[in-house]
Motif scaffolding. Structure first.
Motif, short mmCIF file in Angstrom:
data_model
loop_
_atom_site.label_atom_id
_atom_site.label_comp_id
_atom_site.label_asym_id
_atom_site.label_seq_id
_atom_site.Cartn_x
_atom_site.Cartn_y
_atom_site.Cartn_z
N VAL B 16 0.87 -1.14 0.04
CA VAL B 16 -0.05 -0.06 0.09
C VAL B 16 0.94 1.19 -0.05
O VAL B 16 0.28 2.41 0.22
CB VAL B 16 -0.96 -0.04 1.17
N GLY B 17 2.39 1.12 -0.02
CA GLY B 17 3.21 2.14 -0.53
C GLY B 17 3.58 3.05 0.85
O GLY B 17 3.69 4.36 0.66
N LEU B 18 3.43 2.41 2.05
CA LEU B 18 3.64 3.26 3.32
C LEU B 18 5.23 2.96 3.72
O LEU B 18 5.63 3.60 4.56
CB LEU B 18 2.67 2.69 4.50
N VAL B 19 5.80 2.08 3.13
CA VAL B 19 7.32 1.84 3.62
C VAL B 19 7.92 2.38 2.44
O VAL B 19 8.18 1.91 1.39
CB VAL B 19 7.57 0.31 3.68
N ALA B 20 8.91 3.41 2.79
CA ALA B 20 9.64 3.96 1.83
C ALA B 20 10.91 3.16 1.69
O ALA B 20 11.39 2.46 2.03
CB ALA B 20 10.33 5.14 2.43
N ALA B 21 11.29 2.93 0.10
CA ALA B 21 12.21 1.83 -0.18
C ALA B 21 13.52 2.66 -0.36
O ALA B 21 13.33 4.09 -0.86
CB ALA B 21 11.65 1.02 -1.43
N ASP B 22 14.68 1.78 -0.70
CA ASP B 22 15.76 2.70 -1.25
C ASP B 22 15.89 3.14 -2.44
O ASP B 22 14.93 2.58 -3.23
CB ASP B 22 16.93 1.71 -0.74
N GLU B 23 16.70 3.81 -3.06
CA GLU B 23 16.95 3.93 -4.28
C GLU B 23 17.03 2.82 -5.14
O GLU B 23 17.76 2.07 -4.60
CB GLU B 23 18.17 5.17 -4.67
N TYR B 24 16.96 2.72 -6.31
CA TYR B 24 16.81 1.40 -7.00
C TYR B 24 17.80 1.75 -8.39
O TYR B 24 17.81 2.76 -8.86
CB TYR B 24 15.43 0.95 -7.56
N ASP B 25 18.47 0.64 -8.46
CA ASP B 25 19.45 0.66 -9.63
C ASP B 25 19.28 -0.72 -10.22
O ASP B 25 19.84 -1.67 -9.73
CB ASP B 25 20.67 0.93 -9.16
N PRO B 26 18.69 -0.89 -11.19
CA PRO B 26 18.46 -2.00 -12.27
C PRO B 26 19.80 -2.82 -12.49
O PRO B 26 19.86 -4.00 -12.33
CB PRO B 26 17.71 -1.68 -13.44
N VAL B 27 20.87 -1.93 -12.73
CA VAL B 27 22.31 -2.56 -13.03
C VAL B 27 22.56 -3.47 -11.88
O VAL B 27 23.33 -4.51 -11.96
CB VAL B 27 23.24 -1.53 -13.21
N ARG B 28 22.24 -3.23 -10.38
CA ARG B 28 22.94 -3.87 -9.30
C ARG B 28 21.82 -4.97 -8.86
O ARG B 28 22.06 -5.63 -8.00
CB ARG B 28 23.15 -2.83 -8.34
N ASP B 29 20.54 -5.09 -9.61
CA ASP B 29 19.54 -6.05 -9.07
C ASP B 29 19.96 -7.48 -9.72
O ASP B 29 19.99 -7.84 -10.90
CB ASP B 29 18.25 -5.74 -9.66
N PRO B 30 20.42 -8.61 -8.69
CA PRO B 30 20.62 -9.71 -9.53
C PRO B 30 19.62 -10.50 -10.05
O PRO B 30 20.12 -11.52 -10.62
CB PRO B 30 21.12 -10.52 -7.84
N ALA B 31 18.32 -10.28 -9.77
CA ALA B 31 17.31 -10.98 -10.56
C ALA B 31 16.98 -10.24 -11.96
O ALA B 31 16.36 -10.78 -12.77
CB ALA B 31 16.07 -10.46 -9.78
N VAL B 32 17.72 -9.41 -12.41
CA VAL B 32 17.66 -8.78 -13.82
C VAL B 32 18.52 -9.59 -15.01
O VAL B 32 19.78 -9.47 -14.48
CB VAL B 32 17.60 -7.23 -13.61
N ASN B 33 17.87 -9.88 -15.69
CA ASN B 33 18.45 -10.39 -17.08
C ASN B 33 19.59 -11.39 -16.39
O ASN B 33 20.70 -11.16 -17.09
CB ASN B 33 19.24 -9.22 -17.94
N PRO B 34 19.39 -12.14 -15.71
CA PRO B 34 20.09 -13.41 -15.67
C PRO B 34 20.65 -14.22 -17.03
O PRO B 34 19.76 -14.51 -17.71
CB PRO B 34 19.50 -14.49 -14.51
N PHE B 285 8.66 -3.39 -10.96
CA PHE B 285 10.10 -4.09 -11.13
C PHE B 285 11.10 -3.38 -10.23
O PHE B 285 11.67 -4.12 -9.67
CB PHE B 285 10.28 -3.40 -12.63
N ALA B 286 10.88 -2.29 -9.71
CA ALA B 286 12.04 -1.79 -8.90
C ALA B 286 11.73 -2.03 -7.14
O ALA B 286 12.57 -2.22 -6.81
CB ALA B 286 12.07 -0.33 -9.17
N ARG B 287 10.31 -2.02 -7.06
CA ARG B 287 9.92 -2.00 -5.47
C ARG B 287 9.34 -3.18 -5.20
O ARG B 287 9.40 -3.67 -4.05
CB ARG B 287 9.13 -0.79 -5.11
N GLN B 288 8.48 -3.82 -5.75
CA GLN B 288 7.82 -4.95 -5.23
C GLN B 288 8.12 -6.29 -5.75
O GLN B 288 7.55 -7.51 -5.51
CB GLN B 288 6.06 -4.73 -5.87
N THR B 289 9.29 -6.60 -6.48
CA THR B 289 9.85 -7.77 -6.53
C THR B 289 11.25 -7.88 -5.97
O THR B 289 12.03 -8.68 -6.50
CB THR B 289 10.06 -7.85 -8.03
#
Lengths: 325, 587
Positions: B16-34, B285-289
């Motif tokens: 519901v968007g009540l927890v602030a998340a850190d800044e996202y960087d897709p390049v550092r996300d291990p789940a992206v484009n394995p 993509f950035a916050r909920q996965t």
């Protein structure tokens, strides 16, 4: 009684006409039309003015609005709701195939809520301000203040996704068609739990308080004192004399449950991906599928009208004071 | 247990968007484009390396209106169509024009490019066993152009063909209205079975109303790699691999399209393992996965896509602001795109260089981007005559009103955007703040998408946050920017530049690829500088896949819609989860 019934039924017709008029006007006042919705899909070149005009003609949108209304009311009177703008199928077919999903929900919720709220209400009233009454009262008030869609979200995320206790979406699992009969029944039952809980808990909260208050009121009346002074056992006093009078107002309440469940189904069925008429209503609205939206509005209105009518008549039957003749 | 419940609570709050998340960087996300995601299927035919019995459950965001391919036009319908129906011409991996070798032996145009000939493979059949011949192609062309058939989407390209005939059962001849390099695209249209649709035409020429057509449009007879099994409205569509398919067979025995309108619900279903693939919105993509639940089942695909996000400035003269190019350029300088890319789009999106996306053969990498520069924006507004009134701080200009009288107008306009958009309100708020400091008062108006679209198509807006996905043929941009497309077409902002018109005409008639490219690259530069739209970003493809899935490649329109596309997806033997779960096929 006959005069009262005739009067009540006579009122239904103008009310219905009013409902069709308001429904029609509200839907047509929303900007955008189905031809316009199709227009954005005309490929890179867009749609030519001729094609747009042809589409408007295809949907019958070129007639003057009052004529469209009269044509539609005429059809509705013959129980013909036309064809969906979305997929061209008969609106009645589309609704019929979704009705069981919603009716089973409504039935489940009404049955479950009565089965829970009447005993809770009676017990609370008989041990008024006792520990049971206080604790259950607090819990129910707290629950009553949680909107259904918030509860739905919590149940879906925690029970459905995090803990994986119950499936939170749809009516059946993948591969349902190949299951054995008991397997199918179990699969269906599991899918029902969360959404029925969401429908039921505010009803239980409200109805049990309602039963409690009524019983308390009845218990204070003279005829109860008479019954007691006759030396009747307390179980007879409550079970025979008080109960009957307590449950009469519940008849009206039950009739009003139907609109509540139908109204709630639009948002809850969408959240739980439940293939009922609430979800259909939501989809039809965003697609500007006029025939489906109008059919659903009218059918819902008729059901609500019938329910209140039935409640009034039943009420008049059991309580002579209501028959004004 | 307590920790688990606490974790669940965090998930709910995050949802519901009540927890602030850190800044996202897709390049550092291990789940992206394995690397596993794009692993090609093993080519040596060693048995048992691919789970050929596996089922694939795909997400469909809405119920199709029909499964008749010539009546389809929405993106979610086309996803189903390409599995059921094969066409002679298809998109290749970069959306280039390609022949479908499963059904076509060859295609050739005459020397004057006025006619063309298509040769079908011998022995083609429909799913019901009836032969597929040139007469089916001709019948389809006729039906698409039939006024009584609402083939809105299919008709657009086909109108370039003035005649289509069957020279023999395997040869189709086309005659074009004009010799154009774009004609080869008009040959790419869906084919329907003549023996099925000719039957009901006499009683229902629209192909949509009769009970017979209702039935065949919802139980289609196709010729694609999958055949139709069942469709439960708003719930699921089930297809079964067709064993007689003449091309390379796909690797999933069954393809199930699960229809889920709500994107949040779909993501939760994905995390439960009930969906194998779905498109994600940037926030998902950035916050909920980022949670363990997702990591247990899924990986993410991130690729460039030909989608342009922009703000359109209506210059049809209905407002006194945007007919002046200096004002539009000022708007472009006032938009703080570096901040927007970082904060609103989570670094997932790239800045856009105008009408043609990167990856297109006409992309112009030399277009100089508007830099965020409020001083420059203020100078441009001053030059355009919009000067700050020191009394109230807003900009004013004396303009001629509709009645010819001169009036003093305040720079105050409305930006409309789709209320369904999660990011448009944030972009609008950032722009609004910068414009306020410039003395420009921008109001915001969120409209339901259907309503917004209606307003845009009828030019009833002042400024609009808008988006489109560029087709592979650059000539299609003509319908967005040629002055002829103002009345009929999609030139919603009423842009008009004679030089651009001339370049479009020149490029359209030339068969010299280099000349065409030069024209389009010049168009890209001129349009960007004229700023009828402030081009913001190119939106990427954002996708979630079950981690057992391999062989995924992205075209500029996403992971499907081209050949091979989905036909190359596969699951290694031993990783199958759907067919081995005790469930048996029902059809």
């Amino acid at each position: 009684m006959v005069r009262y019934a005739a009067k009540r039924i006579g009122l239904v017709v103008p009310t219905l006409l009013g409902i069709t008029l308001v429904t029609f006007a509200m839907i047509r006042l929303a900007p955008g039309d189905p031809a316009m919705a199709a227009m954005s899909r005309g490929g890179p070149a867009g749609m030519s003015a001729q094609t747009y005009a042809r589409l408007r003609d295809h949907y019958g949108l070129d007639e003057p609005v009052w004529r469209q209304y009269l044509l539609w009311v005429g059809q509705v009177a013959r129980l013909d709701f036309g064809r969906s703008f979305h997929d061209g199928r008969k609106v009645t077919d589309r609704i019929a195939e979704r009705l069981p999903a919603t009716l089973s929900l409504a039935g489940g919720a009404v049955f479950l809520s009565l089965a829970l709220s009447i005993p809770i209400g009676l017990r609370s009233a008989r041990r008024r301000d006792g520990p049971f009454d206080t604790v259950i009262g607090t819990i129910l008030y707290a629950l009553y203040s949680v909107p259904r869609y918030v509860m739905a979200m919590i149940l879906i995320v925690i029970v459905g996704v995090e803990l994986e206790w119950l499936p939170p979406y749809g009516m059946t699992s993948e591969g349902y068609a190949g299951m054995s009969l008991p397997g199918k029944a179990a699969d269906l039952a599991k899918h029902f739990v969360l959404i029925v809980v969401c429908f039921t808990y505010p009803l239980v909260a409200y109805q049990s308080r309602f039963v409690r208050a009524n019983l308390l009121e009845v218990m204070g009346q003279d005829f109860i004192r008479t019954a007691r002074s006759k030396g009747l056992a307390e179980s007879k006093v409550v079970g025979k004399h008080a109960m009957r009078n307590t449950l009469i107002p519940l008849i009206t309440m039950m009739a009003l449950l139907v609109p509540s469940v139908l109204g709630g189904s639009v948002i809850l069925e969408t959240m739980f991906d439940w293939p009922g008429i609430g979800q259909l209503f939501f989809q039809a609205m965003t697609q500007r599928d006029y025939p489906t939206v109008m059919a659903l509005s009218v059918i819902t209105a008729v059901v609500v009208l019938l329910c209140t009518l039935l409640a009034d008549l039943a009420y008049a039957l059991v309580d002579p004071r209501v028959r004004y003749d | 247990m307590g920790a688990r419940l606490a974790a669940s609570l965090v998930v709910v709050l995050a949802a519901v968007g009540l927890v602030a998340a850190d800044e996202y960087d897709p390049v550092r996300d291990p789940a992206v484009n394995p690397p596993s995601l794009s692993a090609a299927p093993p080519t040596d035919s060693v048995a048992d390396t691919i789970a050929e019995d596996e089922w694939l459950v795909r997400h469909l965001r809405a119920d199709p209106a029909t499964l008749n391919p010539i009546l389809m036009s929405s993106g979610h319908e086309l996803v189903v169509k390409e599995m059921l129906f094969d066409e002679p011409v298809v998109y290749g991996p970069n959306l280039e024009w390609s022949l479908n070798r499963a059904m076509v032996d060859g295609y050739s145009e005459s020397d004057d490019h006025g006619t063309a000939e298509l040769r079908l493979k011998p022995g083609l059949v429909w799913h019901d066993g009836a032969p597929l011949t040139a007469r089916d192609v001709v019948f389809s062309w006729r039906t698409i152009l039939d006024d009584q058939v609402p083939a809105v989407g299919a008709r657009a390209g086909v109108e370039a063909i003035v005649d289509c005939s069957a020279a023999d059962p395997l040869t189709v001849r086309y005659r074009f209205a004009q010799p154009l390099p774009t004609n080869k695209w008009s040959v790419k249209f869906p084919i329907i079975p003549r023996h099925v649709y000719e039957k009901g035409r006499a009683t229902d020429p629209s192909l949509t109303q009769s009970a017979y057509h209702q039935q065949v449009n919802r139980h289609p007879v196709g010729n694609g790699p999958y055949r139709f099994l069942e469709w439960t409205p708003s719930n699921r569509i089930v297809l079964q691999r067709w064993d007689e398919y003449p091309g390379p067979k796909p690797h999933f025995a069954r393809m199930i399209f699960r229809i889920v309108a709500d994107n949040n619900a779909a993501l939760l279903m994905f995390k439960r393992g009930e969906l194998d693939e779905m498109s994600l919105i940037p926030k998902q993509f950035a916050r909920q996965t980022q949670d363990d639940r997702f990591a247990k089942v899924g990986v993410k695909g991130w690729a460039e896509q030909a989608t342009v996000y922009c703000i359109g400035w209506n210059m049809d003269g209905s407002n006194p602001f945007f007919t002046d190019a200096r004002v539009r350029r000022a708007m472009s300088h006032a938009l703080n795109l570096p901040l927007i890319v970082e904060k609103v789009y989570d670094r997932l999106f790239t800045r856009c260089r105008g009408i043609f996306p990167p990856g297109s053969w006409v992309y112009n990498p030399d277009v100089a981007l508007f830099q965020y520069d409020r001083k420059r924006a203020a100078d441009l507004l001053d030059a355009a005559g919009w000067r700050i009134d020191t009394n109230d701080g807003w900009r004013y200009k004396t303009v001629r009103g509709a009645d010819g009288q001169e009036v003093r107008a305040r720079f105050e306009f409305t930006l409309s955007f789709a209320q369904e958009s999660k990011t448009s309100p944030q972009v609008a708020a950032i722009l609004q703040e910068d414009l306020k400091r410039l003395g420009v008062d921008m109001k915001l108006q969120a409209l339901e998408y259907t309503t917004l679209r209606g307003r845009v198509f009828t030019h009833e807006f002042q400024a609009v946050a808008w988006a489109w996905t560029a087709t592979p043929e650059p000539d299609d941009a003509r319908y967005l920017f040629h002055s002829d497309a103002r009345a009929e077409g999609r030139n919603f902002v009423s842009y008009s530049n004679p030089e651009v018109d001339a370049l479009f005409e020149q490029a359209r008639r030339s068969f010299d690829v280099d000349e065409r490219r030069e024209c389009y690259q010049r168009i890209a530069r001129i349009v960007y500088e004229d700023a009828p739209y402030t081009f913001m970003i190119n939106a990427p493809s954002l996708w979630a896949f079950h981690k057992r899935i391999r062989g995924v490649r992205f075209s500029p329109m996403g992971p499907s819609g081209f050949v091979p596309g989905v036909r190359d997806w596969w699951v290694p033997a031993g990783e199958a989860i759907r067919h081995g779960d005790g469930s048996t096929p029902s059809g």
